[in-house]
Structure formats: structure tokens, C-alpha cells
Scaffold this motif. Structure first.
Motif, PDB file in Angstrom:
ATOM      1  N   THR A 185       0.865  -1.181   0.000  1.00 47.57           N
ATOM      2  CA  THR A 185       0.000   0.000   0.000  1.00 47.57           C
ATOM      3  C   THR A 185       0.897   1.224   0.000  1.00 47.57           C
ATOM      4  OG1 THR A 185      -0.104  -0.003   2.424  1.00 47.57           O
ATOM      5  CG2 THR A 185      -1.839  -1.197   1.249  1.00 47.57           C
ATOM      6  N   GLY A 186       0.277   2.396   0.046  1.00 45.11           N
ATOM      7  CA  GLY A 186       1.045   3.627   0.082  1.00 45.11           C
ATOM      8  C   GLY A 186       1.295   4.200  -1.298  1.00 45.11           C
ATOM      9  N   LYS A 187       2.161   5.204  -1.359  1.00 41.35           N
ATOM     10  CA  LYS A 187       2.358   5.946  -2.604  1.00 41.35           C
ATOM     11  C   LYS A 187       3.311   5.261  -3.582  1.00 41.35           C
ATOM     12  CE  LYS A 187       6.180   8.870  -0.943  1.00 41.35           C
ATOM     13  NZ  LYS A 187       6.620  10.272  -0.740  1.00 41.35           N
ATOM     14  N   TYR A 188       4.107   4.276  -3.113  1.00 39.30           N
ATOM     15  CA  TYR A 188       5.075   3.648  -3.995  1.00 39.30           C
ATOM     16  C   TYR A 188       4.458   2.461  -4.743  1.00 39.30           C
ATOM     17  CZ  TYR A 188       8.900   6.221  -1.719  1.00 39.30           C
ATOM     18  OH  TYR A 188       9.736   7.198  -1.240  1.00 39.30           O
ATOM     19  N   PHE A 220      -1.597   5.390  10.168  1.00 37.49           N
ATOM     20  CA  PHE A 220      -2.801   4.947   9.473  1.00 37.49           C
ATOM     21  C   PHE A 220      -2.559   5.022   7.978  1.00 37.49           C
ATOM     22  CE2 PHE A 220      -4.623   6.156  13.569  1.00 37.49           C
ATOM     23  CZ  PHE A 220      -5.477   5.093  13.810  1.00 37.49           C
ATOM     24  N   ASP A 221      -3.022   3.993   7.257  1.00 36.49           N
ATOM     25  CA  ASP A 221      -2.881   4.016   5.801  1.00 36.49           C
ATOM     26  C   ASP A 221      -4.106   4.657   5.178  1.00 36.49           C
ATOM     27  OD1 ASP A 221      -4.913   2.135   5.865  1.00 36.49           O
ATOM     28  OD2 ASP A 221      -3.609   0.435   5.354  1.00 36.49           O
ATOM     29  N   CYS A 225      -6.458   1.957   8.216  1.00 37.77           N
ATOM     30  CA  CYS A 225      -5.939   0.818   8.973  1.00 37.77           C
ATOM     31  C   CYS A 225      -4.615   1.224   9.620  1.00 37.77           C
ATOM     32  CB  CYS A 225      -5.723  -0.386   8.055  1.00 37.77           C
ATOM     33  SG  CYS A 225      -7.255  -1.067   7.369  1.00 37.77           S
ATOM     34  N   ARG A 226      -4.478   0.867  10.865  1.00 38.27           N
ATOM     35  CA  ARG A 226      -3.247   1.191  11.584  1.00 38.27           C
ATOM     36  C   ARG A 226      -2.210   0.082  11.383  1.00 38.27           C
ATOM     37  NH1 ARG A 226      -1.950   4.168  16.283  1.00 38.27           N
ATOM     38  NH2 ARG A 226      -4.154   4.567  16.725  1.00 38.27           N
ATOM     39  N   PHE A 227      -0.991   0.483  11.007  1.00 40.06           N
ATOM     40  CA  PHE A 227       0.119  -0.476  10.949  1.00 40.06           C
ATOM     41  C   PHE A 227       1.218   0.006  11.890  1.00 40.06           C
ATOM     42  CE2 PHE A 227       0.800   2.617   7.609  1.00 40.06           C
ATOM     43  CZ  PHE A 227       2.158   2.887   7.639  1.00 40.06           C
ATOM     44  N   THR A 228       1.898  -0.956  12.485  1.00 41.06           N
ATOM     45  CA  THR A 228       2.860  -0.661  13.539  1.00 41.06           C
ATOM     46  C   THR A 228       4.181  -1.365  13.248  1.00 41.06           C
ATOM     47  OG1 THR A 228       1.025  -0.553  15.113  1.00 41.06           O
ATOM     48  CG2 THR A 228       3.255  -0.690  16.037  1.00 41.06           C
ATOM     49  N   GLN A 248      -4.765  -3.078  12.046  1.00 38.69           N
ATOM     50  CA  GLN A 248      -5.922  -2.763  12.877  1.00 38.69           C
ATOM     51  C   GLN A 248      -6.842  -1.856  12.069  1.00 38.69           C
ATOM     52  OE1 GLN A 248      -3.620  -1.168  16.242  1.00 38.69           O
ATOM     53  NE2 GLN A 248      -4.474  -2.815  17.494  1.00 38.69           N
ATOM     54  N   CYS A 249      -7.887  -2.462  11.521  1.00 41.15           N
ATOM     55  CA  CYS A 249      -8.780  -1.740  10.605  1.00 41.15           C
ATOM     56  C   CYS A 249     -10.166  -1.569  11.232  1.00 41.15           C
ATOM     57  CB  CYS A 249      -8.913  -2.507   9.293  1.00 41.15           C
ATOM     58  SG  CYS A 249      -7.362  -2.713   8.405  1.00 41.15           S
ATOM     59  N   PRO A 250     -10.888  -0.525  10.865  1.00 34.72           N
ATOM     60  CA  PRO A 250     -12.273  -0.357  11.331  1.00 34.72           C
ATOM     61  C   PRO A 250     -13.164  -1.393  10.649  1.00 34.72           C
ATOM     62  CG  PRO A 250     -11.728   1.326   9.725  1.00 34.72           C
ATOM     63  CD  PRO A 250     -10.456   0.602  10.006  1.00 34.72           C
TER      64      PRO A 250
END
Length: 285
Positions: A185-188, A220-221, A225-228, A248-250
Motif C-alpha cells: 500500500t502507500g504511494k510507492y 494509518f494508511d 488501517c493502523r500499521f505498527t 488494525q482496521c475499522p
């Protein structure tokens, strides 16, 4: 009785001599073979004759004696002493165990250095016992003590320069690479991830255990979703990144609506049952 001839230089220093028990004034020019030229008594013209620590007699310096017999003035121009060296805690050259004063400069014993011989040459106390890295890679070892650097991130501190309370850390700079390497995920894109994220290869773990000195990062992405992840450095100052495998997603929006509908339906059913029971009360009577 003949008076013995006085020839020692010591009688010249006071410009008087004792001749047959009587004080008699003398001058350099009255002494045979004595030159009045004093130019040879100057180390250089910016300093006084005989460095201000002696008397020029017959073109030669005779150095003064000190009241303390352990102190000496020496040299052709009386330029050297064994007492005008740097001191530490009141001791010349840090004391006899550290060095000796020779011609106004400290000559240090083995294992010591510095202008006052108070600097240990060893680096034993500069290595971080946990990483084995000198001053944790954030400082220089001077006199067997770490002198910590100050960087753009902040100022390092601690015995081994292991702490940096004001540092922002590398969480933000590692964030995008963690996203693309682990979660894609993310911009890359995949190609950009391979090009831009060569500093480390993230390790995925099911249980994130923080060790002393680890930096904890959490973001948060784009899907909320939270990634740690945590990072630390190896002995060569290369980053080691460990990422928690689960996000950790809603809850999905559809699931939330269905859950709310189910609760509403249950509430309506409960009200209907209560109303039916209440309608039976008159019949029972």
C-alpha cells in the motif's frame, strides 16, 4: 699575604666581589676576556635577555636559582623550567603518575595524553556494551569518554551517546517503505519500492516485542488501517525494521449497518412481545 684571584662567574652576578674579606665593586668590563656584547643572550628580540629568568654576563646567560630547590631554570637562554607547565587539580601535568614537566611542556607517561596529561589514551569506556559500537555511532571518543554529536535530528546524550530525547527519529522516513514492502500500500508502486527502499528489508512478525533502544512507530494508511513497526540499528548502523503482520482496521461499513439493523429488529420484536403480554392481563382477571 697574597689575596687569591677571584675568577668564578658567581662574583659577577651581584656586581660585587669579596676581595680579601672586603667588598669591592666589579663590572663585566673589568674582567679579563669578558665581552660587553649582550646580543647572544636573547633567544629573540621580542623577549627580554635570558628570557627574564637570568642575567647576561660576558655574553652568556646565567639562570636564576629558585627558592624551591626542586624547581629549575635551564637552557642557553634560561628559556626552560620544570615548573611552568599546565596543571590539573593543582598538580603539574596531572601529577607524577601522569607526566613530567620538561622545558615548560608536559611529557606524558604511557597511557596518558593532552596538554596536562589528564586524557586517557584508552577507548575502553566508549564502547556501548549492548551494540559494541563506539559511542553508539553518535559521537567521538575523547579522553576515554564519549563526546556526543548534534545532528539535524537533535542532540545525542548518555554515557554512550545512546539517547536522543529531541530526535524526531526515522519513523516518517521508513513509513512508505514499510507500507510497500509489507502491505503493498502507500504511494510507492512495486517498481518504485524496489528503487527507493534499499536501506532495509522489513521483517514481518506476528508479535512485536520492543527491546531497549527500539523506536516504536505507528501510522494509518489510506484505508484507515493502523500499521505498527519498530526499528533499531545493528553494529554497523544499518536499520533493522520489524513490522507487525496484522493491520488494525475499522469494521466494514456494510457490516456496521447490518449490525445496527439487527439491533433495531431485535428491539422491535421485544416491544411487540411486551405489548402482547400486557393485553392478556384483563383476560386473566
Amino acid at each position: 699575604m697574597l689575596c687569591p684571584r677571584m675568577t668564578r662567574v658567581t662574583v659577577w652576578l651581584t656586581a660585587a666581589a669579596v676581595v680579601c674579606g672586603l667588598a669591592q665593586a666589579l663590572s663585566e668590563w673589568s674582567i679579563p676576556d669578558c665581552s660587553p656584547d649582550t646580543t647572544s643572550c636573547y633567544a629573540n628580540r621580542s623577549e627580554p635577555a635570558c628570557s627574564g629568568r637570568g642575567v647576561c654576563v660576558c655574553g652568556h646567560c646565567t639562570c636564576n636559582e629558585r627558592e624551591n630547590y626542586d624547581e629549575r631554570v635551564s637552557g642557553p637562554f634560561c628559556e626552560c623550567t620544570n615548573f611552568l607547565c599546565d596543571r590539573f587539580n593543582g598538580q603539574l601535568c596531572g601529577g607524577p603518575a601522569h607526566g613530567t614537566c620538561v622545558c615548560n611542556k608536559c611529557v606524558c607517561n604511557p597511557g596518558w595524553t593532552g596538554h596536562d596529561c589528564m586524557c586517557e589514551q584508552s577507548k575502553e569506556n566508549c564502547f556501548n556494551p549492548e551494540s559494541g559500537v563506539e559511542c553508539s555511532g553518535h559521537g567521538a571518543c575523547e579522553c576515554n569518554q564519549c563526546k556526543c554529536y548534534e545532528s539535524q535530528d537533535g542532540r545525542y546524550s548518555g554515557r554512550y551517546c545512546e539517547d536522543c530525547p529531541t530526535c524526531k527519529g526515522h519513523c516518517a522516513s521508513y513509513k512508505e517503505c514499510v507500507q510497500c514492502q509489507v502491505f503493498r500500500t502507500g504511494k510507492y508502486t512495486d517498481e518504485q519500492c524496489m528503487t527507493h527502499c534499499t536501506m532495509f528489508n522489513a521483517t514481518v512478525v506476528s508479535n512485536l516485542v520492543e527491546e531497549e533502544g527500539d523506536k516504536l512507530c505507528s501510522y494509518f494508511d489510506e484505508n484507515d488501517c493502523r500499521f505498527t513497526f519498530v526499528y533499531r540499528f545493528d553494529e554497523n548502523r544499518h536499520p533493522l525494521v520489524y513490522v507487525l503482520s496484522t493491520l488494525q482496521c475499522p469494521p466494514p461499513k456494510g457490516t456496521e449497518i447490518l449490525h445496527q439493523t439487527s439491533l433495531s429488529h431485535s428491539a422491535s420484536s421485544s416491544v411487540s412481545v411486551v405489548m402482547a403480554l400486557l393485553s392478556l392481563i384483563p383476560l386473566i382477571r
